[in-house]
Structure formats: C-alpha cells, structure tokens
Write an enzyme that holds these catalytic residues in place. Structure first.
Site, PDB file in Angstrom:
ATOM      1  N   SER A   1      38.698  43.329  71.066  1.00 29.77           N
ATOM      2  CA  SER A   1      39.810  42.646  71.726  1.00 29.77           C
ATOM      3  C   SER A   1      39.323  41.956  72.999  1.00 29.77           C
ATOM      4  O   SER A   1      38.467  41.078  72.942  1.00 29.77           O
ATOM      5  CB  SER A   1      40.938  43.641  72.000  1.00 29.77           C
ATOM      6  OG  SER A   1      42.116  42.983  72.372  1.00 29.77           O
TER       7      SER A   1
ATOM      8  N   ASP B   1      47.378  39.130  63.012  1.00 29.36           N
ATOM      9  CA  ASP B   1      46.970  39.213  64.416  1.00 29.36           C
ATOM     10  C   ASP B   1      47.094  37.814  64.997  1.00 29.36           C
ATOM     11  O   ASP B   1      46.647  36.834  64.372  1.00 29.36           O
ATOM     12  CB  ASP B   1      45.514  39.701  64.487  1.00 29.36           C
ATOM     13  CG  ASP B   1      45.036  39.988  65.912  1.00 29.36           C
ATOM     14  OD1 ASP B   1      45.602  39.430  66.868  1.00 29.36           O
ATOM     15  OD2 ASP B   1      44.071  40.751  66.047  1.00 29.36           O
TER      16      ASP B   1
ATOM     17  N   HIS C   1      46.938  43.600  65.076  1.00 31.88           N
ATOM     18  CA  HIS C   1      45.961  43.856  66.125  1.00 31.88           C
ATOM     19  C   HIS C   1      45.901  45.349  66.452  1.00 31.88           C
ATOM     20  O   HIS C   1      46.926  45.988  66.694  1.00 31.88           O
ATOM     21  CB  HIS C   1      46.301  43.072  67.392  1.00 31.88           C
ATOM     22  CG  HIS C   1      45.190  43.064  68.390  1.00 31.88           C
ATOM     23  ND1 HIS C   1      44.040  42.334  68.206  1.00 31.88           N
ATOM     24  CD2 HIS C   1      45.041  43.704  69.584  1.00 31.88           C
ATOM     25  CE1 HIS C   1      43.227  42.518  69.227  1.00 31.88           C
ATOM     26  NE2 HIS C   1      43.810  43.359  70.081  1.00 31.88           N
TER      27      HIS C   1
END
Length: 312
Positions: free
Chosen positions: A159, A253, A283
């Site tokens: 991320s 995502d 996500h």
C-alpha cells in the site's frame, strides 16, 4: 463511472453489513481512528521473539526506529528484504503484523529490515522517503554487520509502503545510488491524481476508498509545490532502470488501474514484471489469511521473493 466488479463472496463475508455512511478515513478524527485501529495489529518484539525463535534486534538509524529480523543463529542467510509498512502514509508502524513478518523472514531464510518512518500529516513528504532512504543506505554500508550477506537485496512495500518502495527506486536512480535486485509492490498506492476509472468505483467503502485516498495524498504532499519525480511514482515519465518487479493487485481496489498501468509502463521500459490480479479482491484482502484468495496471493508473493533472493 464504470461498474464495480463484484467482491468475492469469501472476502465479502468478512466486511461489516450495511452500506458505509462515511469515508474509511474522514479528516483528522479519521486519522486518529485509523492509527488506533492499526495499533491493534502491533505485536511485542519480546513475545514474537519468544514465539518464533528468531533473532530480533531494535536499532535506531539516523533517528529512525528499525526492527532487524534474522534467522536463528547458525542458519544460512539468504539475502535481505527491506520491508516498508502500509497505512496510507498516515498510520501503521514497524510493529504492525510483526509476527507475520518474522515468520515470513524465517520461511525465506533471509534477514528482514523494517523501518518505522515518520507519518503525515505531522511529517509530510519527503520525511517518510528520507527515513526509508537512510535505512537503505545504512544497510548497504555495513549496518547489518559483516555476518549478514547482502548478495541479494529486495525492497518490498504494501500500500503506502509500496509507494515509498517505488519512490526509493526513483530516488536512487536519479542520484546514482545502488538499487535492489528486485522490487515487490503489494497493492501499492502510486498516483495522487485519482483519475483512473477504478478510483471512481470505490467512493465509500468499508475498506480504503476514494475520499480517504484524496485526504491521504493531500496530507502527504502538503506544502509541496513542484512535485519531484520521486514523490509520486505514477507521474514518472520514464521507468527505465527499475529492477525486476512483482505487483500484487486487487480487482476491487481503487488502485487497480494505476497499478495495471504502472506494470504496463515498466514492461514497455524493458523491466521484467510479474503482475498478479486477484478477482474480487479489495484493498487489504491479504490480511484475511483464512480465505483461499489471500492464501493463494501470499503463496505467489512468497514464491517470487524466494526466486528473487535465490538469484536464479
């Protein structure tokens, strides 16, 4: 707006019921709440050391707290992974999911270095990247000691950690520094512009959504007028010189399209790329380790790391 792909049933079963009524992160209070939530995933160094038998050291590098994980004494060393945590640039720490990271290092037979970089909004760009860069240089200049082999190195980030990992490569390339042998990007946050179709598919959600991403980038880039190439990896016009790269992507995502485009651009620049797109995955899905989708994704990621560390 394009239609959003359906979330895989086994993953959807772990989401709260009902429609979300606010962004995942909503202003300063949302930052406080996210930090508190992520602290729930922090683990004690002493407890993890006792549970796993790993050598775990806590050091400070230029003011940056760092955890160094090594296999038990006597076991072979198979390279080093610089592992950069996620948290939207505003949360998380080097203690986040420490047990999982330690078990990964033990399974790979490698040393793992986990920095606790400074967070926005208190410390906007370039603070986090400066911290990661300082730890990388410390590694290369003997900080790990002569007994730790640096024959193979991997930079990995999830991320926001993926953003910092890619940014580190861009900085090293621009400054002529030595880069890693491979780059592993796990659902990386790459583009502040939020113009790709997938960013409009996740408007309000029980996971990272568009308003939260806009706030995250605004906090990170606050006070930055002219964006350097290193600040936003997706804005870099030339990706030549990147190391072989693995990218893990969730289909549901908001980062999906910027990640797919980044993989395509790396490929067009002549960089060896593996991009794994997981159907129905949102996500952070890899945290649901009891699901088959997460298990398959983690297995593929570990297989790539073994390959990268082996030098095959």
């Amino acid at each position: 707006m394009s239609p959003r792909p359906p979330i895989a049933a086994e993953l959807a079963a772990h989401l709260p019921t009902g429609e979300p009524s606010r962004p995942f992160v909503d202003g300063p209070q949302g930052v406080t709440e996210l930090r508190a939530a992520m602290r729930e995933y922090e683990e004690s160094v002493a407890e993890v050391r006792e549970q796993t038998g790993a050598q775990i050291d806590e050091v400070v590098v230029g003011g940056v707290p760092v955890i160094v994980v090594r296999p038990p004494a006597g076991d072979p060393q198979r390279g080093v992974v610089l592992n950069i945590h996620g948290g939207g640039l505003i949360a998380g720490s080097h203690l986040s999911v420490l047990g999982s990271n330690v078990r990964t290092a033990l399974g790979l037979g490698c040393t793992m270095v986990i920095p606790d970089y400074r967070l926005a909004p208190e410390h906007p760009y370039p603070a986090a990247l400066d911290d990661v860069h300082a730890v990388w240089e410390w590694m290369l200049t003997g900080g790990l000691g002569a007994e730790t082999g640096l024959s193979r190195t991997v930079v990995m980030g999830g991320s926001a950690g993926g953003l910092l990992a890619a940014s580190l490569i861009l900085r090293l390339r621009e400054r002529g520094g030595d880069g890693p042998d491979a780059l592993v990007l796990v659902q990386p946050q790459l583009d502040d512009r939020n113009t790709q179709p997938s960013t409009h598919e996740i408007d309000l959600a029980h996971f990272w959504d568009r308003p939260s991403n806009l706030q995250s980038w605004a906090m990170y880039l606050a006070g930055t007028d002219a964006l350097p190439v290193e600040a936003v990896p997706a804005r870099a016009t030339d990706l030549a010189g990147f190391p072989p790269t693995f990218i893990e992507i969730g289909q549901v995502d908001l980062f999906r399209d910027e990640e797919l485009e980044f993989a395509a651009r790396l490929s067009r620049a002549g960089v060896p790329v593996e991009a794994h797109l997981w159907a129905g995955a949102f996500h952070g899905f890899d945290g649901l380790t009891e699901t088959r989708t997460a298990q398959r994704a983690i297995a593929d990621r570990l297989a790539y790391l073994r390959f990268a560390l082996s030098g095959a």
